[in-house]
Design an enzyme around this catalytic site. Sequence first.
Site, PDB file in Angstrom:
ATOM      1  N   ALA A  26       0.826  -1.211   0.000  1.00 34.57           N
ATOM      2  CA  ALA A  26       0.000   0.000   0.000  1.00 34.57           C
ATOM      3  C   ALA A  26       0.860   1.261   0.000  1.00 34.57           C
ATOM      4  O   ALA A  26       1.694   1.435  -0.882  1.00 34.57           O
ATOM      5  CB  ALA A  26      -0.979  -0.032   1.160  1.00 34.57           C
ATOM      6  N   SER A  27       0.680   2.112   0.969  1.00 31.30           N
ATOM      7  CA  SER A  27       1.361   3.416   0.964  1.00 31.30           C
ATOM      8  C   SER A  27       2.870   3.313   1.161  1.00 31.30           C
ATOM      9  O   SER A  27       3.568   4.318   1.029  1.00 31.30           O
ATOM     10  CB  SER A  27       0.755   4.334   2.023  1.00 31.30           C
ATOM     11  OG  SER A  27      -0.519   4.763   1.592  1.00 31.30           O
TER      12      SER A  27
END
Length: 181
Positions: A26-27
């Site tokens: 993800a991030s």
Amino acid sequence: IYSSSDGMQDAEAKAPMAEATIFRIASMSKPITSVAVMILVEEAKMDVSDALSKFVPEFKQMKVLVPATDGQSYELVKANREITIHDLLTHSSGISYGLINKPFVGKMYADAGISDGLVETPGTIGDNVRKLAKLPLVCQPGAAWEYGLNTDVLGHVVEVVSGKSLDQFCRERIFQPLNLT
């Protein structure tokens, strides 16, 4: 080396965690993409002060969505200046996430088919970025911090500047030199 795994990788299926369990990062792709950008800056192939439109012309004439005081409508005003690479790196471009659902913008992102990156979507990073360029910003470039799809846009800039997919660039220039598999 000490290595261990605990817990469940899937609680419903009662599947235990394993050392080789793969997770979505993800991030955490944000710092990796930012490193890719800075490699290109270091090689003088781009500069953090460059306008985004130098690499993605669709971002040349951006508008900013300004909600009316009644909260029921909005107006679009011309951006005071162009978005820069620095704005994208610092999440101050005015680009948001549809899932954050700023007034009116969440629906616009959904209607335009903008991917927030949480699920696999058809098309390329560039396809998503070009759709994003057609939508208004939530604030003037450089005026405020706004967590959003800035790094996705930077990923496409890396592709344009390097002539390689973001995946290929990161693999060749970051992961392989560091022996990360």
